[in-house]
Design a protein around this motif. Structure first.
Motif, short mmCIF file in Angstrom:
data_model
loop_
_atom_site.label_atom_id
_atom_site.label_comp_id
_atom_site.label_asym_id
_atom_site.label_seq_id
_atom_site.Cartn_x
_atom_site.Cartn_y
_atom_site.Cartn_z
N MET A 93 -25.54 21.56 20.99
CA MET A 93 -24.36 20.82 20.59
C MET A 93 -23.31 21.02 21.69
N GLU A 94 -23.17 20.01 22.52
CA GLU A 94 -22.30 20.11 23.70
C GLU A 94 -20.86 20.47 23.35
N GLN A 95 -20.35 19.92 22.25
CA GLN A 95 -18.95 20.19 21.90
C GLN A 95 -18.70 21.65 21.57
N TYR A 96 -19.78 22.37 21.18
CA TYR A 96 -19.64 23.79 20.87
C TYR A 96 -20.28 24.67 21.95
N ASP A 97 -21.01 24.05 22.89
CA ASP A 97 -21.81 24.75 23.91
C ASP A 97 -22.67 25.81 23.21
N LEU A 98 -23.42 25.34 22.21
CA LEU A 98 -24.17 26.22 21.33
C LEU A 98 -25.43 25.53 20.82
N MET A 99 -26.51 26.28 20.69
CA MET A 99 -27.72 25.75 20.08
C MET A 99 -27.55 25.84 18.56
N MET A 100 -27.90 24.74 17.90
CA MET A 100 -27.84 24.72 16.45
C MET A 100 -29.13 24.13 15.90
N LYS A 101 -29.55 24.63 14.75
CA LYS A 101 -30.74 24.14 14.08
C LYS A 101 -30.68 24.53 12.62
N CYS A 102 -31.58 23.98 11.87
CA CYS A 102 -31.68 24.27 10.44
C CYS A 102 -31.89 25.76 10.20
N ASN A 103 -31.15 26.31 9.25
CA ASN A 103 -31.38 27.70 8.85
C ASN A 103 -31.81 27.76 7.39
#
Length: 188
Positions: free
Chosen positions: A109-119
């Motif tokens: 997620m570029e706006q957060y500079d973070l990898m995100m996925k289902c947890n």
């Protein structure tokens, strides 16, 4: 210990039942731990030839390659088999996990500079509730229950959680529903 862990409920994905309504995406975005971003995605199989859609959700691998390739140990798997989104204080946004996942699940997620996925809606499932996506799916493409209950509901289908990618075998917590008698799915 919560009901979730006592009953060993799991997420079952029946790809052929997906109608592309995107209710799962909307419900997932409502989850406060996602920052209003859906962590499940509805994709077209081959938009030029069919309207068939499928859902893409984290498979929560037994040996998660996304966590194995993370240079900062930002991605962790807990003792219940849930592979969590990257820890915001540790993730450096390198996208190793994005490139390594055989299922193509993590998104940077570029706006957060973070990898995100289902947890797996850990905030809900850890207290005995169903994941948001499974509570709103009108076609039964996503279902959260025990394997025994799912077998009774769909006697002509088999839950598969063993996938073969070339020479690699990946076992997952999430099950894909396949025709009866299937034990694994080979993906090339």
């Amino acid at each position: 210990m919560s009901q979730y862990y006592k009953l060993q409920e799991a997420l079952f994905v029946h790809m052929q039942r997906c109608i592309g309504c995107k209710s799962c995406e909307a419900a997932c975005a409502e989850c406060e731990t996602n920052g209003e971003e859906p962590m499940i995605h509805v994709n077209y199989v081959n938009r030029a030839e069919t309207i068939q859609t499928t859902v893409q959700v984290c498979m929560h691998c037994e040996d998660p390659v996304c966590a194995n390739v993370c240079p900062t140990d930002a991605i962790t798997k807990d003792e219940f088999g849930i592979v969590h989104t990257a820890n915001t204080s540790r993730c450096i946004g390198c996208s190793n996990c994005v490139m390594a996942c055989p299922f193509g699940v993590p998104k940077k997620m570029e706006q957060y500079d973070l990898m995100m996925k289902c947890n797996m809606c850990y905030d809900r499932t850890s207290i005995g509730k169903k994941p948001m996506c499974a509570t709103v799916c009108p076609s039964g493409a996503l279902f959260y229950c025990t394997k025994e209950k799912k077998k009774k509901m769909r006697p002509n289908s088999t839950p598969v959680n063993r996938f073969i990618f070339g020479m690699e075998t990946v076992k997952t917590k999430v099950n894909i529903m396949m025709p009866k008698g299937s034990t694994e799915l080979k993906i090339f």
